[in-house]
Scaffold this motif. Sequence first.
Motif, PDB file in Angstrom:
ATOM      1  N   SER A   2       0.902  -1.367  -0.078  1.00 17.51           N
ATOM      2  CA  SER A   2       0.015   0.082  -0.021  1.00 17.51           C
ATOM      3  C   SER A   2       0.859   1.244   0.193  1.00 17.51           C
ATOM      4  O   SER A   2       0.445   2.119  -0.615  1.00 17.51           O
ATOM      5  N   GLU A   3       2.015   1.277   0.751  1.00 18.89           N
ATOM      6  CA  GLU A   3       2.962   2.078   0.617  1.00 18.89           C
ATOM      7  C   GLU A   3       3.640   2.563  -0.896  1.00 18.89           C
ATOM      8  O   GLU A   3       3.489   3.617  -1.194  1.00 18.89           O
ATOM      9  N   HIS A   4       3.892   1.417  -1.211  1.00 10.55           N
ATOM     10  CA  HIS A   4       4.634   1.485  -2.625  1.00 10.55           C
ATOM     11  C   HIS A   4       3.561   2.195  -3.569  1.00 10.55           C
ATOM     12  O   HIS A   4       4.007   3.026  -4.470  1.00 10.55           O
ATOM     13  N   TYR A   5       2.217   1.768  -3.688  1.00 15.34           N
ATOM     14  CA  TYR A   5       1.290   2.323  -4.408  1.00 15.34           C
ATOM     15  C   TYR A   5       0.690   3.594  -3.960  1.00 15.34           C
ATOM     16  O   TYR A   5      -0.532   4.139  -4.577  1.00 15.34           O
ATOM     17  N   LYS A   6       0.968   3.902  -2.896  1.00 14.85           N
ATOM     18  CA  LYS A   6       0.480   5.365  -2.198  1.00 14.85           C
ATOM     19  C   LYS A   6      -1.150   5.162  -2.146  1.00 14.85           C
ATOM     20  O   LYS A   6      -1.744   6.084  -2.620  1.00 14.85           O
ATOM     21  N   LEU A   7      -1.640   4.126  -1.703  1.00 13.06           N
ATOM     22  CA  LEU A   7      -2.886   3.984  -1.530  1.00 13.06           C
ATOM     23  C   LEU A   7      -3.827   4.569  -0.534  1.00 13.06           C
ATOM     24  O   LEU A   7      -5.008   4.731  -0.409  1.00 13.06           O
ATOM     25  N   SER A   8      -2.855   5.233   0.485  1.00 12.49           N
ATOM     26  CA  SER A   8      -3.591   5.940   1.630  1.00 12.49           C
ATOM     27  C   SER A   8      -4.730   4.826   2.504  1.00 12.49           C
ATOM     28  O   SER A   8      -5.607   5.282   2.889  1.00 12.49           O
ATOM     29  N   ARG A   9      -4.167   3.731   2.657  1.00 11.10           N
ATOM     30  CA  ARG A   9      -5.154   2.810   3.027  1.00 11.10           C
ATOM     31  C   ARG A   9      -4.357   1.870   4.111  1.00 11.10           C
ATOM     32  O   ARG A   9      -2.985   1.472   3.859  1.00 11.10           O
ATOM     33  N   THR A  10      -4.717   1.479   5.189  1.00 13.54           N
ATOM     34  CA  THR A  10      -4.241   0.581   6.162  1.00 13.54           C
ATOM     35  C   THR A  10      -4.750  -0.964   6.022  1.00 13.54           C
ATOM     36  O   THR A  10      -5.681  -1.156   5.284  1.00 13.54           O
ATOM     37  N   GLN A  11      -4.060  -1.728   6.566  1.00 11.64           N
ATOM     38  CA  GLN A  11      -4.391  -3.207   6.134  1.00 11.64           C
ATOM     39  C   GLN A  11      -5.728  -3.614   6.642  1.00 11.64           C
ATOM     40  O   GLN A  11      -6.508  -4.386   5.995  1.00 11.64           O
ATOM     41  N   ASN A  79       7.155 -16.687  -6.312  1.00 16.70           N
ATOM     42  CA  ASN A  79       7.558 -15.547  -5.591  1.00 16.70           C
ATOM     43  C   ASN A  79       6.691 -14.451  -5.616  1.00 16.70           C
ATOM     44  O   ASN A  79       6.550 -13.628  -4.677  1.00 16.70           O
ATOM     45  N   GLU A  80       5.698 -14.676  -6.292  1.00 11.36           N
ATOM     46  CA  GLU A  80       4.616 -13.559  -6.728  1.00 11.36           C
ATOM     47  C   GLU A  80       3.814 -12.947  -5.536  1.00 11.36           C
ATOM     48  O   GLU A  80       3.193 -11.775  -5.319  1.00 11.36           O
ATOM     49  N   GLY A 160      -6.761   1.775  -8.753  1.00 15.11           N
ATOM     50  CA  GLY A 160      -5.903   2.673  -9.500  1.00 15.11           C
ATOM     51  C   GLY A 160      -4.440   2.209  -9.696  1.00 15.11           C
ATOM     52  O   GLY A 160      -3.550   3.198  -9.666  1.00 15.11           O
ATOM     53  N   MET A 161      -4.060   1.078  -9.350  1.00 15.77           N
ATOM     54  CA  MET A 161      -2.635   0.486  -9.298  1.00 15.77           C
ATOM     55  C   MET A 161      -2.231   0.344 -10.859  1.00 15.77           C
ATOM     56  O   MET A 161      -3.393  -0.516 -11.569  1.00 15.77           O
ATOM     57  N   PRO A 162      -1.477   0.743 -11.492  1.00 19.07           N
ATOM     58  CA  PRO A 162      -1.142   0.371 -12.823  1.00 19.07           C
ATOM     59  C   PRO A 162      -0.705  -1.293 -13.283  1.00 19.07           C
ATOM     60  O   PRO A 162       0.019  -1.506 -12.598  1.00 19.07           O
ATOM     61  N   LEU A 163      -1.349  -1.669 -14.025  1.00 16.92           N
ATOM     62  CA  LEU A 163      -1.133  -3.003 -14.537  1.00 16.92           C
ATOM     63  C   LEU A 163      -0.224  -2.883 -15.988  1.00 16.92           C
ATOM     64  O   LEU A 163      -0.444  -2.049 -16.633  1.00 16.92           O
ATOM     65  N   LEU A 164       0.831  -3.676 -15.869  1.00 20.11           N
ATOM     66  CA  LEU A 164       1.412  -3.923 -17.300  1.00 20.11           C
ATOM     67  C   LEU A 164       1.044  -5.006 -18.174  1.00 20.11           C
ATOM     68  O   LEU A 164       0.800  -6.052 -17.614  1.00 20.11           O
ATOM     69  N   ASP A 165       1.026  -4.481 -19.316  1.00 18.17           N
ATOM     70  CA  ASP A 165       0.682  -5.785 -20.121  1.00 18.17           C
ATOM     71  C   ASP A 165       1.496  -6.392 -20.728  1.00 18.17           C
ATOM     72  O   ASP A 165       2.932  -6.169 -20.662  1.00 18.17           O
ATOM     73  N   GLY A 166       1.203  -7.616 -21.348  1.00 16.52           N
ATOM     74  CA  GLY A 166       2.367  -8.432 -21.910  1.00 16.52           C
ATOM     75  C   GLY A 166       3.294  -9.405 -20.785  1.00 16.52           C
ATOM     76  O   GLY A 166       4.306  -9.665 -21.092  1.00 16.52           O
ATOM     77  N   ILE A 167       2.810  -9.323 -19.524  1.00 17.75           N
ATOM     78  CA  ILE A 167       3.669  -9.959 -18.486  1.00 17.75           C
ATOM     79  C   ILE A 167       3.212 -11.510 -18.627  1.00 17.75           C
ATOM     80  O   ILE A 167       2.150 -11.906 -18.668  1.00 17.75           O
ATOM     81  N   GLY A 183       0.370 -18.082 -20.630  1.00 14.98           N
ATOM     82  CA  GLY A 183       0.262 -17.050 -21.784  1.00 14.98           C
ATOM     83  C   GLY A 183       0.643 -15.561 -21.130  1.00 14.98           C
ATOM     84  O   GLY A 183       1.391 -15.509 -20.183  1.00 14.98           O
ATOM     85  N   ASN A 184       0.312 -14.669 -21.973  1.00 14.70           N
ATOM     86  CA  ASN A 184       0.350 -13.235 -21.348  1.00 14.70           C
ATOM     87  C   ASN A 184      -0.635 -12.679 -20.731  1.00 14.70           C
ATOM     88  O   ASN A 184      -1.606 -13.028 -21.144  1.00 14.70           O
ATOM     89  N   THR A 185      -0.557 -11.654 -19.819  1.00 15.06           N
ATOM     90  CA  THR A 185      -1.551 -11.096 -19.174  1.00 15.06           C
ATOM     91  C   THR A 185      -1.057  -9.705 -18.377  1.00 15.06           C
ATOM     92  O   THR A 185      -0.059  -9.400 -18.792  1.00 15.06           O
ATOM     93  N   ARG A 186      -2.136  -8.929 -17.850  1.00 14.26           N
ATOM     94  CA  ARG A 186      -1.844  -7.837 -17.176  1.00 14.26           C
ATOM     95  C   ARG A 186      -1.438  -7.897 -15.806  1.00 14.26           C
ATOM     96  O   ARG A 186      -2.191  -8.717 -15.252  1.00 14.26           O
ATOM     97  N   MET A 187      -0.447  -7.655 -15.118  1.00 12.47           N
ATOM     98  CA  MET A 187      -0.072  -7.759 -13.876  1.00 12.47           C
ATOM     99  C   MET A 187       0.488  -6.548 -13.124  1.00 12.47           C
ATOM    100  O   MET A 187       1.114  -5.771 -13.920  1.00 12.47           O
ATOM    101  N   LEU A 188       0.643  -6.637 -12.068  1.00 13.91           N
ATOM    102  CA  LEU A 188       1.104  -5.705 -11.160  1.00 13.91           C
ATOM    103  C   LEU A 188       2.634  -6.022 -11.124  1.00 13.91           C
ATOM    104  O   LEU A 188       3.093  -7.123 -10.955  1.00 13.91           O
ATOM    105  N   VAL A 189       3.894  -5.138 -11.441  1.00 18.83           N
ATOM    106  CA  VAL A 189       5.018  -5.284 -11.488  1.00 18.83           C
ATOM    107  C   VAL A 189       5.625  -4.066 -10.631  1.00 18.83           C
ATOM    108  O   VAL A 189       6.189  -3.250 -11.159  1.00 18.83           O
TER     109      VAL A 189
END
Length: 493
Positions: A2-11, A79-80, A160-167, A183-189
Amino acid sequence: MSEHYKLSRTQPTLDFVDVDVENDTPVYIDPSSLKNLPDEWSSQCHTMLSTFFHSVVDAINHRDQTRLRELLIRLQEPNETHFGLSKGKSRGRALGPHLVERISNNLAVSKAAETGLLEDLEDTALFIEGIGRDIVSDVTTNIIRGMLISYTQSMASMYGMPLLDGIRSGLVWNPSNREWEEGNTRMLVPVGTPLLLVPKAVVRHDLLLTKEDYFRNYLAPVLQDEELDNPASKLVQTAKSGRKYVTKMDIEIEYGGNKAKMVDLSAGRSGVFRAYKEDKRRNPSPPMEHDELSAATGTKPVNFQALLAEVLETPPGLEHATTYHKKVHALLSAIFYPWLTYPVVEHPLNESRKRVDITYTNRSTDGFFGWVTRQGHPSSHIFVECKNYNSELGNPELDQLCGRFSPLRGKVGLLLCRSLTDKEKFLQRCRDAAITRHEFVLLLDDSDLTALVEEVVASYAPEDPDVEATEEPEPPSPGEFRLLFERFRGLVS
């Protein structure tokens, strides 16, 4: 995370485990937690797990070593999720080609499959050498990876966390053809490697089934009785009163050992293992509580009063509607966990012609939301509408929420507003909808929300052993939600 993506939310306000994006969090996915949950996501996960493990057992029973290797050798080091106990940066603890090979061989030669003891993935932790909670959790992650990807994409869209295509997706189990796919999909990286979010309702500190629990509390008592019935037993001792007894310590020394021995002991006493599995089915391990999750993730503990204050401090009016909606979402997600999960914000309905502020999946089998289900009221989902109005509510607002209802989705919802001049008049409108259309709208204004939070705080307060019992009413239990229960009764009485 949550800190990395600046969600301003707690667990406590998040539906997923707020992991460190570089290091591991000491929790695990327990496949048993997916069995009894009534929602569609958990059901699909369970289907994946059961079809995979049945394929493994079939390969063992048919002595098809090639098929067994095909099923197991594809398992990867996941590891994901960043779960487990790795020191330093997360790097995958359990699965690797050499370990998978060893587990494959142990499964192939074990008597557990041919004797029928292996029914579920989690059973392997009791009977197969080299398999423990980390392996079971990692195998589960592999098998349900497709569902975890879908869940992650949903949460990323909501926050609103950005997903990368083609992962690369990693291997995904297809329960229809019982084969691995990729296959390939959209993932958080977040830091160069993919991240999978996991619903906190399905994680645990340990597995529900453990070798130690099974042996000490189920096998050992049976073995004690057998020794007492054996005139030649060397384990029987005599008390001063003349009573014969056998200690569990002596039983453990005599019979305890590796998992292969557990198989031998259980094969001739199949009823013991069946009783163990049935007891665990009836008494599943509860989801981790807020405090446990905060401790595991190293995040701040839940503060219901602070979350409530953020809602109450939001000025009423259309210009602050989005802020009010977000604050209500955070508060309700903390209040209703683990009974209501998987929130979807501004969820589209009827081919996107209608939208509902928040939709929760009702996973509850107890408490208020479990009670509603047992009464026969459709409630697989609970709908929430937030009205940050300065004006009164009327039929349009009531009809808007009722328009979200259906027999399949559910007919129970919460309508939140700031205050009402004539609250009783609107409650009567809600009663009319309940009586004539069997649609149940529970109104909560600021005063109701305050009372609900006070009840929740009291339900989590520890009992004081030094306080003598009085005739005062019993304190509320977590999930009881007496205010909601009374509001619901007001609709149908």
